[in-house]
Design a protein around this motif. Structure first.
Motif, PDB file in Angstrom:
ATOM      1  N   ARG A   1       2.701   2.713  -4.958  1.00 44.45           N
ATOM      2  CA  ARG A   1       3.218   1.500  -4.305  1.00 44.45           C
ATOM      3  C   ARG A   1       2.397   1.147  -3.068  1.00 44.45           C
ATOM      4  O   ARG A   1       2.074  -0.007  -2.826  1.00 44.45           O
TER       5      ARG A   1
ATOM      6  N   LYS B   1      -0.891  -0.379  -4.082  1.00 46.53           N
ATOM      7  CA  LYS B   1      -0.697  -1.745  -4.557  1.00 46.53           C
ATOM      8  C   LYS B   1      -0.454  -2.701  -3.386  1.00 46.53           C
ATOM      9  O   LYS B   1      -1.017  -3.789  -3.332  1.00 46.53           O
ATOM     10  N   HIS B   2       0.362  -2.278  -2.425  1.00 50.77           N
ATOM     11  CA  HIS B   2       0.625  -3.108  -1.244  1.00 50.77           C
ATOM     12  C   HIS B   2      -0.638  -3.304  -0.402  1.00 50.77           C
ATOM     13  O   HIS B   2      -0.883  -4.399   0.126  1.00 50.77           O
TER      14      HIS B   2
ATOM     15  N   ARG C   1       4.852   7.997  -7.102  1.00 52.06           N
ATOM     16  CA  ARG C   1       5.225   6.581  -7.174  1.00 52.06           C
ATOM     17  C   ARG C   1       5.065   5.903  -5.806  1.00 52.06           C
ATOM     18  O   ARG C   1       4.618   4.757  -5.709  1.00 52.06           O
ATOM     19  N   LYS C   2       5.419   6.616  -4.730  1.00 47.37           N
ATOM     20  CA  LYS C   2       5.298   6.076  -3.373  1.00 47.37           C
ATOM     21  C   LYS C   2       3.825   5.794  -3.044  1.00 47.37           C
ATOM     22  O   LYS C   2       3.492   4.748  -2.478  1.00 47.37           O
TER      23      LYS C   2
END
Length: 145
Positions: free
Chosen positions: A118, A121-122, A114-115
């Motif tokens: 993220r 996406k960032h 998940r990290k």
């Protein structure tokens, strides 16, 4: 063959397994094999003897039912107890710790995944707005406007 033992004794009559002794009229008769229990017209259950002379047919039926019930209950209890013990022995403390460690590791890997998602996406958002530094030249000049 059983009628030969009529008016004699119960013990002599019941030596033959196929015979039934009736105390009401002291007769030895053939056991009615077509029906499980002898009909009351032949001899009442409280006066009928089969197998042994000291117990009547009613008591014999009750005793057999009680013994069969006890056997069934004891088998059921033993099966349940054995299943319970087997389940407990399977989940010993070492196995429990190993299972917890596996779950902890799975959660850690999911968290890392998940990290990473993220971060991707960032980075896409930074790239869209021009905030992402060029990875080829990380020491580029900072421009002030």
């Amino acid at each position: 063959a059983c009628s030969e033992f009529s008016q004699k004794s119960c013990e002599e009559c019941l030596k033959n397994v196929s015979c039934l002794w009736c105390y009401t009229n002291n007769t030895c008769i053939d056991y009615p094999v077509r029906s499980i229990l002898p009909p009351s017209s032949l001899c009442s259950l409280s006066n009928a003897r089969w197998g042994v002379c000291w117990i009547n047919f009613e008591a014999l039926i009750v005793a057999i039912a009680v013994v069969a019930g006890l056997i069934l209950v004891s088998v059921a209890v033993c099966c349940c107890y054995c299943c319970y013990c087997r389940r407990r022995s399977r989940s010993s403390p070492g196995d429990e710790e190993e299972r917890l460690a596996r779950k902890r590791e799975e959660r850690r890997l999911q968290s890392l995944q998940r990290k990473h998602e993220r971060k991707l996406k960032h980075d896409e958002i930074r790239k869209k707005y021009g905030l992402l530094q060029d990875s080829d030249n990380p020491y580029s000049r900072f421009e002030n406007e």
